[in-house]
Design an enzyme around this catalytic site. Structure first.
Site, PDB file in Angstrom:
ATOM      1  N   ASP A 126      -1.139  64.904 -23.418  1.00 46.10           N
ATOM      2  CA  ASP A 126      -1.364  66.314 -23.182  1.00 46.10           C
ATOM      3  C   ASP A 126      -2.750  66.502 -22.789  1.00 46.10           C
ATOM      4  OD1 ASP A 126      -0.456  68.990 -24.789  1.00 46.10           O
ATOM      5  OD2 ASP A 126      -2.678  68.962 -24.774  1.00 46.10           O
TER       6      ASP A 126
ATOM      7  N   ASP B 297       1.118  71.504 -19.740  1.00 50.58           N
ATOM      8  CA  ASP B 297       0.072  70.344 -19.684  1.00 50.58           C
ATOM      9  C   ASP B 297       0.644  69.300 -20.560  1.00 50.58           C
ATOM     10  OD1 ASP B 297      -0.263  71.651 -22.041  1.00 50.58           O
ATOM     11  OD2 ASP B 297      -2.197  70.886 -22.250  1.00 50.58           O
TER      12      ASP B 297
END
Length: 378
Positions: free
Chosen positions: A246, A289
């Site tokens: 992430d 993301d």
């Protein structure tokens, strides 16, 4: 009347030959794509294509048309022609061998069997020369027509040895030419259409499994790929690692610099992932993301080394978000390995997600478990 009956039976038998050819084309080409035979090696593909086409040629032999005593004709040249046009020389040779073996099984050691060997050699060499010399490596109807006419000349040259009544042979020539041309061109039409259809379907399936922005596999592809690796890990008793990644503070980056800048970061970040994994590892963009990487046959220590390389390169990389501006970002990574850190393969994804959460909660730009905790069995 007798001649009319003969012609009727000829057309009837030719129709059966055509049905065999169309059935092979219509069913095999889509099946070939579905079974992903094109992912096999060149020689494996050639052997399978040649064997299937050869068996169709044997079927055509079984439904051969007797035009004189010990003189049989059929459309067995069509599978060979299609292989030369669409696949290559090697599968055509395999098909020719299968057809010859089939002829010997059906007829034993006879003149017809020996003739079949000569016929296959002449057809394969002739078709290959036409394919290479006339409109090289293109599949056109004019090329197919030349191949068909060539095969007709070969057939009639051989038939002269079996016909005592050449007038009867001459009466038969126009019928055979017309039927072979029609059947041959129909087979090429079907093959071209189905080959293009299979190619487009494969392209659409590939596009549907990829993330349009980064080119990585998407979440839809992840489920299929993950299940395949799980099955392989269990059956072959291999370790299997999942990394979840992430990008830190990505929402703030989007809010500050805009979505085009965020998209550029995602693209460059994806390139870093691909650069640091093996050829048989697979990287995915799960959405936003969030990313994941499947590392087959990889223990937790090696997986953490991969994670560390990615973390360091992302941290050192200058992400260009405009012509005049670059920024730096960091990444948090969670790892789970079956059976090192997770003894139940159904819980690997959950364990990796929990590890990512702990990495972000511990200050971001972290990897969890750390190399120390992994060695301690955390």
């Amino acid at each position: 009347m007798a001649n009319g009956n003969i012609m009727f039976y000829l057309f009837d038998d030719f129709f059966i030959n055509l049905c065999i050819i169309i059935t092979l084309t219509v069913f095999y080409i889509p099946l070939r794509s579905k079974l992903k035979i094109d992912t096999l090696s060149h020689w494996q593909q050639g052997f399978i294509d040649g064997a299937v086409s050869g068996l169709s040629g044997v079927l055509l032999i079984i439904f051969s048309i007797e035009v004189a005593e010990n003189a049989l004709i059929d459309l067995r040249f069509i599978p060979i022609m299609l292989l030369i046009l669409f696949t290559g020389l090697f599968p055509a040779v395999i098909a020719g061998i299968v057809i010859v073996i089939g002829r010997f099984i059906i007829s034993g050691m006879t003149t017809l069997s020996v003739t079949t060997i000569c016929l296959m050699i002449i057809l394969i060499i002739g078709f290959q020369l036409i394919h290479k010399l006339y409109q090289p490596n293109k599949v056109t109807y004019s090329k197919a027509l030349i191949m068909i006419l060539f095969s007709n000349c070969v057939f009639f040259g051989i038939m002269t040895f079996y016909f005592d009544d050449y007038l009867q042979l001459l009466r038969f020539v126009p019928v055979y030419c017309m039927v072979s041309i029609i059947c041959g061109l129909i087979a090429v039409v079907f093959s071209k259409h189905l080959d293009r259809t299979a190619m487009l379907l494969s392209k659409y399936e590939e596009e549907a499994s990829k993330d349009f922005l980064t080119g990585l596999q998407n979440m839809r592809a992840f489920e299929t790929t993950w299940n395949q690796f799980i099955d392989k890990s269990i059956s072959e008793n291999e370790k299997l690692t999942l990394l979840t990644l992430d990008i830190d503070y990505f929402k703030q980056i989007n809010d500050t610099y805009g979505h085009p800048a965020g998209n550029q970061i995602l693209t460059e970040f994806s390139a870093i992932l691909l650069k640091n994994i093996r050829s048989f590892d697979t990287a995915f963009r799960n959405g936003g993301d969030e990313f994941s990487i499947i590392l087959p046959d990889c223990n937790i220590e090696n997986a953490l080394e991969v994670a560390k390389r990615i973390q360091k390169e992302v941290e050192a990389h200058s992400f260009q978000i405009s012509k005049k501006q670059n920024i730096c970002v960091t990444v948090s990574i969670g790892a789970a390995t079956y059976p090192d850190t997770c003894t139940n393969h159904h819980q690997i994804i959950q364990t990796a997600d929990e590890a990512l959460y702990k990495a972000k909660q511990s200050g971001k730009n972290r990897i969890y478990p750390s190399q120390i905790s992994a060695r301690e069995g955390v």
